[in-house]
Design an enzyme around this catalytic site. Sequence first.
Site, PDB file in Angstrom:
ATOM      1  N   CYS A 246    -140.836 -95.973  68.446  1.00 27.84           N
ATOM      2  CA  CYS A 246    -141.751 -96.064  69.590  1.00 27.84           C
ATOM      3  C   CYS A 246    -142.828 -94.979  69.564  1.00 27.84           C
ATOM      4  O   CYS A 246    -143.704 -95.008  68.711  1.00 27.84           O
ATOM      5  CB  CYS A 246    -140.945 -96.052  70.885  1.00 27.84           C
ATOM      6  SG  CYS A 246    -141.835 -96.717  72.298  1.00 27.84           S
TER       7      CYS A 246
ATOM      8  N   HIS B  34    -135.846 -99.875  70.566  1.00 30.23           N
ATOM      9  CA  HIS B  34    -134.781 -99.089  71.170  1.00 30.23           C
ATOM     10  C   HIS B  34    -133.529 -99.951  71.111  1.00 30.23           C
ATOM     11  O   HIS B  34    -133.478-100.941  70.421  1.00 30.23           O
ATOM     12  CB  HIS B  34    -135.141 -98.733  72.609  1.00 30.23           C
ATOM     13  CG  HIS B  34    -136.433 -97.976  72.726  1.00 30.23           C
ATOM     14  ND1 HIS B  34    -136.535 -96.641  72.479  1.00 30.23           N
ATOM     15  CD2 HIS B  34    -137.686 -98.399  73.046  1.00 30.23           C
ATOM     16  CE1 HIS B  34    -137.791 -96.249  72.649  1.00 30.23           C
ATOM     17  NE2 HIS B  34    -138.510 -97.298  72.995  1.00 30.23           N
TER      18      HIS B  34
END
Lengths: 436, 309
Positions: free
Chosen positions: B162, B258
């Site tokens: 991310c 994630h």
Amino acid sequence: MLRTTAAVVAGKAARAASRLRGGGSALPGLVAERVDPGFLTQALRDVRGGIVVVSGTNGKTTTTKMLVAVLRAHGRTVFTNPTGSNFTRGVISSMLGELPLSGRLAADMAVLELDEAHALRFADAVKPTHALLLNVARDQLDRFAEIDHTAQLLASLAEQTTTGVVLNIDDSFIARIRDRVAPGVTVTWFGVDGSIADRLPELQEQDVRFEDDFTPPVAGPDDGLLKPADDRTFSILFGENGSASVGPLELQQRGLAAMINATAATTAARALLGDAFDPAVAADALRAVTPPFGRGEVVMVDGQPLELVLVKNPAGFTVALGTYGSTPVATMVAINDNYADGRDVSWLYDVSFESLRERGVALTSGVRAYDMALRLQYDDVPVDAVEADLDRALDAFLAGHPDEPKRIFCTYTAMMALRRTLAARYDLPDIGEEAS
Amino acid sequence: MSDGQDLHDEGQDLRGADESPQGAGPDGLGPIPAGDGTAYAGAHPAPVDVPIPGEPAGSARVPDAGREGKGVIHVVHLYPREMSIYGDLGNTRTIAARIRRHGYVPVVHQHHPGAPFPEEAHLLLGGGGQDSGQVRVEDDLERLGDRLRAMAADGVPMLMICGMYQLFGNAFITVDGKRLPGLGILDVTTQGNAKRMIGPVVLDTDFGPVVGYENHSGSTTLGSGQAAFGRVRSGLGNNGTDGTEGARSGNVIGSYLHGPILPANPALADALIGLAAERATGRPFEPVPQDDAYADEARNRQVRRLVRR
């Protein structure tokens, strides 16, 4: 006025219909809102003793219930939204039950539990006189996206509050909001006494902005500080050297988080009631508050207690494990990932499950049953069985541990489903029908 | 807490961590002293390590002689305080635990802004952050830039999720057109967006099907010749349009996933560990067969749920 009456009638009809179907609590509110967008303004016009919004990530339902109990014990009539439906439409839905056709609520005060986003939508319609802001933690980030954003939502709510805000002195996201309130708006603090400050990290989110020039506030005589005497007994310190304190007292709900909620509620009640506040009355009211459903609610199953513990974010799950870890019992964990649960289960890796290691976990269940089992495996917590189907898991759990106390940690929709099954078999109050 | 003796045996080690005082969190809530290898010096105040849930206390310590198992693997988590939201510390936890299960000994370093970079680093991990966290690491990342680029060129395995994936790219262009330069280790450019890309993801990758959860507003484009980490079977990926997710150059992987990504995708975790083990020992990776039944079932269920055939 006619339009409002029409809205009340339409809303009441929808409420009756949705109750017959056993449906959700927000639908009737939606109906009334459609018919009269000014509905909320009108409904709250005669409520003159205060319109209080309770918001923050964790503890809204419990704190709201406690605040309402303390205010009512002081003789105030209070409207609230007891269903835990903390969206604006849920508020309207619960109003419809009490509303005369004039559309004006007859109550001294309104205390409304609203999530961060809906608190702002509510403030667009009605400016709250008071806001009680509890904490900011990660919760359902797919809705609020970022902690910073959540903190901003609460700050905007505080900006629109007209009389007083009650803020958490120990949560720096919340404490900073003091600089955002309008001139003349009172800031009152609640928090923990210095003697237990070392336990704060287990309750709170990391604030990464630790290098800026924020100076933490210092509590004064009108601010409430939690001082526990032992695991269950505590006082809330007010006044010079605690001269006007509430307690010592014991809550029915266990744990440090519940004590902090009581501190927040009592500080807000004191700010609202002023000289009319009576510490003894407040203490008695707090002692009598039963845990809201799913927040340590106990169901008797074949003579043994079964506790349902709602978990929805890392801080909450960590607090729950800390609260219950000292009395290990047969344990099940049910994790769903529907919208209301938070669709991302990453947060399970921000919780440590070591306290469950010795006793192990009987079952994991829910849509993400295997992810939960995997998480426990990484903390070396033995898992006896994995059963994704909630009802089958419940049956196996009850059958496998008939003669001992049991506990289920569950996300929101898993809890609702389990509770529905339990309600069909055992004597449970309906959700949303909780005595108010 | 001196439980450095049992670094080979995860179970033993974890029980050691339980000695923290009653009422304190399992990882100990007070400041955790930095391990010997990561003593902080200089003008900056000593930054405090963050607890990694489940990770035994003392796992930043280098094991004593005779306690190295098949070898000591140094793992560095970049900016755990600022850049490890959404459970990304779970990746570090997974790597450390699996290193132990394979018979090696992990040394888990937490690198904080301003601190000296650990001398030994066989595997680098980084996660996502909030905007405020991202701002706090930019200067440090620039300071470390040459070193990180050299390590990447030398084949050190890295997994950047991310926000750190974006910072490992060429640049991040904000919504108002401002260009924030990245490390340029991955040939990707990210454009800030008003709309977030959020939801569960299934990928096809060189490591088999990979599941996870994306939550990003940046829309990332691969440079020509830049390989993706995976092809999107369900979800949005880099930009929601070209079917790519993440990026991979040599042993450096960037991804938006994630979940955290590693626990449910152990093949990816072990690939990173294998590369790190070879670097650490100079010998081929000697894995131990693992019981990944829960991980496999968790992953397969997500694939079945999300991928329409």
